[in-house]
Design a protein around this motif. Sequence first.
Motif, PDB file in Angstrom:
ATOM      1  N   VAL A  29       0.841  -1.187   0.000  1.00 12.98           N
ATOM      2  CA  VAL A  29       0.000   0.000   0.000  1.00 12.98           C
ATOM      3  C   VAL A  29       0.880   1.241   0.000  1.00 12.98           C
ATOM      4  N   THR A  30       0.353   2.282  -0.603  1.00 16.53           N
ATOM      5  CA  THR A  30       1.134   3.505  -0.698  1.00 16.53           C
ATOM      6  C   THR A  30       1.142   4.267   0.615  1.00 16.53           C
ATOM      7  N   MET A  31      -0.046   4.424   1.187  1.00 14.87           N
ATOM      8  CA  MET A  31      -0.187   5.287   2.349  1.00 14.87           C
ATOM      9  C   MET A  31      -0.525   4.457   3.587  1.00 14.87           C
ATOM     10  N   MET A  32       0.203   4.714   4.673  1.00 17.39           N
ATOM     11  CA  MET A  32      -0.102   4.105   5.966  1.00 17.39           C
ATOM     12  C   MET A  32      -0.151   5.210   7.007  1.00 17.39           C
ATOM     13  N   PHE A  33      -1.065   5.074   7.933  1.00 12.74           N
ATOM     14  CA  PHE A  33      -1.287   6.108   8.936  1.00 12.74           C
ATOM     15  C   PHE A  33      -1.444   5.469  10.315  1.00 12.74           C
ATOM     16  N   TRP A  34      -1.156   6.260  11.315  1.00 12.89           N
ATOM     17  CA  TRP A  34      -1.411   5.863  12.708  1.00 12.89           C
ATOM     18  C   TRP A  34      -2.357   6.874  13.346  1.00 12.89           C
ATOM     19  N   TYR A  35      -3.414   6.324  14.003  1.00 13.38           N
ATOM     20  CA  TYR A  35      -4.412   7.147  14.664  1.00 13.38           C
ATOM     21  C   TYR A  35      -4.467   6.782  16.152  1.00 13.38           C
ATOM     22  N   ARG A  36      -4.975   7.704  16.923  1.00 19.26           N
ATOM     23  CA  ARG A  36      -5.257   7.472  18.331  1.00 19.26           C
ATOM     24  C   ARG A  36      -6.744   7.734  18.573  1.00 19.26           C
ATOM     25  N   GLN A  37      -7.341   6.868  19.377  1.00 19.61           N
ATOM     26  CA  GLN A  37      -8.741   7.072  19.758  1.00 19.61           C
ATOM     27  C   GLN A  37      -8.817   7.007  21.277  1.00 19.61           C
ATOM     28  N   THR A  79       5.819   3.320  18.172  1.00 19.63           N
ATOM     29  CA  THR A  79       6.249   3.169  19.557  1.00 19.63           C
ATOM     30  C   THR A  79       5.669   4.302  20.379  1.00 19.63           C
ATOM     31  N   VAL A  80       5.093   3.956  21.498  1.00 21.92           N
ATOM     32  CA  VAL A  80       4.634   4.953  22.458  1.00 21.92           C
ATOM     33  C   VAL A  80       5.684   4.963  23.566  1.00 21.92           C
ATOM     34  N   SER A  81       6.393   6.067  23.698  1.00 18.97           N
ATOM     35  CA  SER A  81       7.565   6.133  24.568  1.00 18.97           C
ATOM     36  C   SER A  81       7.251   6.816  25.885  1.00 18.97           C
ATOM     37  N   ASN A  82       8.007   6.413  26.922  1.00 15.66           N
ATOM     38  CA  ASN A  82       7.909   7.062  28.229  1.00 15.66           C
ATOM     39  C   ASN A  82       6.443   7.306  28.597  1.00 15.66           C
ATOM     40  N   MET A  83       5.712   6.217  28.680  1.00 14.44           N
ATOM     41  CA  MET A  83       4.259   6.315  28.795  1.00 14.44           C
ATOM     42  C   MET A  83       3.789   6.867  30.130  1.00 14.44           C
ATOM     43  N   ASP A  87      -1.639   8.434  28.104  1.00 16.25           N
ATOM     44  CA  ASP A  87      -1.442   7.725  26.831  1.00 16.25           C
ATOM     45  C   ASP A  87      -2.374   6.538  26.674  1.00 16.25           C
ATOM     46  N   SER A  88      -3.161   6.259  27.688  1.00 11.63           N
ATOM     47  CA  SER A  88      -4.110   5.157  27.603  1.00 11.63           C
ATOM     48  C   SER A  88      -5.136   5.477  26.526  1.00 11.63           C
ATOM     49  N   SER A  89      -5.158   4.665  25.482  1.00  7.23           N
ATOM     50  CA  SER A  89      -5.990   4.912  24.311  1.00  7.23           C
ATOM     51  C   SER A  89      -6.028   3.653  23.469  1.00  7.23           C
ATOM     52  N   ILE A  90      -6.788   3.730  22.396  1.00 13.45           N
ATOM     53  CA  ILE A  90      -6.702   2.725  21.345  1.00 13.45           C
ATOM     54  C   ILE A  90      -5.866   3.336  20.225  1.00 13.45           C
ATOM     55  N   TYR A  91      -4.883   2.579  19.778  1.00 13.33           N
ATOM     56  CA  TYR A  91      -4.028   3.029  18.684  1.00 13.33           C
ATOM     57  C   TYR A  91      -4.354   2.189  17.448  1.00 13.33           C
ATOM     58  N   LEU A  92      -4.557   2.859  16.335  1.00 16.33           N
ATOM     59  CA  LEU A  92      -5.052   2.202  15.131  1.00 16.33           C
ATOM     60  C   LEU A  92      -4.142   2.488  13.943  1.00 16.33           C
ATOM     61  N   CYS A  93      -3.872   1.437  13.207  1.00 11.95           N
ATOM     62  CA  CYS A  93      -3.147   1.540  11.950  1.00 11.95           C
ATOM     63  C   CYS A  93      -4.170   1.605  10.823  1.00 11.95           C
ATOM     64  N   GLN A 106      -7.619  -3.670  13.757  1.00 11.46           N
ATOM     65  CA  GLN A 106      -8.544  -3.816  14.876  1.00 11.46           C
ATOM     66  C   GLN A 106      -8.141  -2.976  16.079  1.00 11.46           C
ATOM     67  N   GLY A 107      -6.952  -2.419  16.027  1.00 13.98           N
ATOM     68  CA  GLY A 107      -6.537  -1.523  17.091  1.00 13.98           C
ATOM     69  C   GLY A 107      -5.774  -2.219  18.202  1.00 13.98           C
ATOM     70  N   THR A 108      -5.013  -1.412  18.931  1.00 14.24           N
ATOM     71  CA  THR A 108      -4.303  -1.851  20.122  1.00 14.24           C
ATOM     72  C   THR A 108      -4.816  -1.045  21.301  1.00 14.24           C
ATOM     73  N   ARG A 109      -5.424  -1.729  22.244  1.00 11.40           N
ATOM     74  CA  ARG A 109      -5.951  -1.050  23.430  1.00 11.40           C
ATOM     75  C   ARG A 109      -4.860  -0.994  24.482  1.00 11.40           C
ATOM     76  N   LEU A 110      -4.391   0.190  24.756  1.00 11.53           N
ATOM     77  CA  LEU A 110      -3.284   0.390  25.692  1.00 11.53           C
ATOM     78  C   LEU A 110      -3.794   1.013  26.978  1.00 11.53           C
ATOM     79  N   THR A 111      -3.420   0.378  28.082  1.00 10.16           N
ATOM     80  CA  THR A 111      -3.704   0.923  29.406  1.00 10.16           C
ATOM     81  C   THR A 111      -2.382   1.142  30.122  1.00 10.16           C
ATOM     82  N   VAL A 112      -2.166   2.344  30.605  1.00  4.28           N
ATOM     83  CA  VAL A 112      -0.931   2.678  31.321  1.00  4.28           C
ATOM     84  C   VAL A 112      -1.277   2.870  32.789  1.00  4.28           C
ATOM     85  N   VAL A 113      -0.567   2.128  33.638  1.00  5.91           N
ATOM     86  CA  VAL A 113      -0.871   2.189  35.081  1.00  5.91           C
ATOM     87  C   VAL A 113       0.327   2.722  35.862  1.00  5.91           C
TER      88      VAL A 113
END
Lengths: 113, 110
Positions: A29-37, A79-83, A87-93, A106-113
Motif C-alpha cells: 500500500v502507498t499510504m499508511m497512517f497511525w491514529y489514536r482514539q 512506539t509509544v515512549s515514556n508512557m 497515553d491510555s488509548s486505542i491506537y489504530l493503523c 482492529q486496534g491496540t488497546r493500551l492501558t498505562v498504570v
Amino acid sequence: SAVISQKPSRDICQRGTSLTIQCQVDSQVTMMFWYRQQPGQSLTLIATANQGSEATYESGFVIDKFPISRPNLTFSTLTVSNMSPEDSSIYLCSVLTEYTEAFFGQGTRLTVV
Amino acid sequence: EDQVTQSPEALRLQEGESSSLNCSYTVSGLRGLFWYRQDPGKGPEFLFTLYSAGEEKEKERLKATLTKKESFLHITAPKPEDSATYLCAPRGDSWGKLQFGAGTQVVVTP
C-alpha cells in the motif's frame, strides 16, 4: 480491500516504559497512517508513515514520543515512549488503497498504570 | 480551518424505523467523503467513499449521499445488528489524510 493485522491487540504497561505496536498489511500500500482514539472520542491522526523516510507528524505529536518506522510497503511500527496514564488509548493503523478506500486494523488497546 | 460535524450525537431507533445521520463539513478541495461503522472495541469498518455532489452509494440497509457541504447516511428499516457508531471523514487537500467527525451512536432496539 486490504487485511491489516495489528499486534498486540491490548496491553497493560507501567508508566515510564515504552510499547511498540506492529502493523502488517497483506498487500503493498502507498499510504499508511497511525491514529489514536481516546476513550469515548473519535479518531485523531498521529502521523503518516512514509516508506524509507521519516514520518510526517500532526500538530501535537512529536517523533520523540511516537517514533514510527516503515521499512517497506507492507509493514510499520508505532512506539509509544515514556508512557503516562494519559497515553491510555486505542491506537489504530490505517492504510489507503489506490487513494480510494481506507481500511483500519482492529486496534491496540493500551492501558498505562 | 477544516471542520467536520456529525449529528445527532446519539440516535435510538425501533427496529424498522428508518432515519438519517448527518455529516456537515468544511474542507477545501474535497477528495472523498468516507463513511465507517465502528463497533465497541473494534477498529472502524469501511462502508463507502463518495467523491462528488449528487453521488449515492448503497450497502444493504445503508445509503450514503453527498452534497457540496453535507453527507447523509440513511438507514432503512434498521435491525438491531445495525447498532454501532457511524463515523464520517472527509479527505481534503492534505493527501491521504482523513479528518474524522465525532460520530453518531446508533442503537436499534427490537
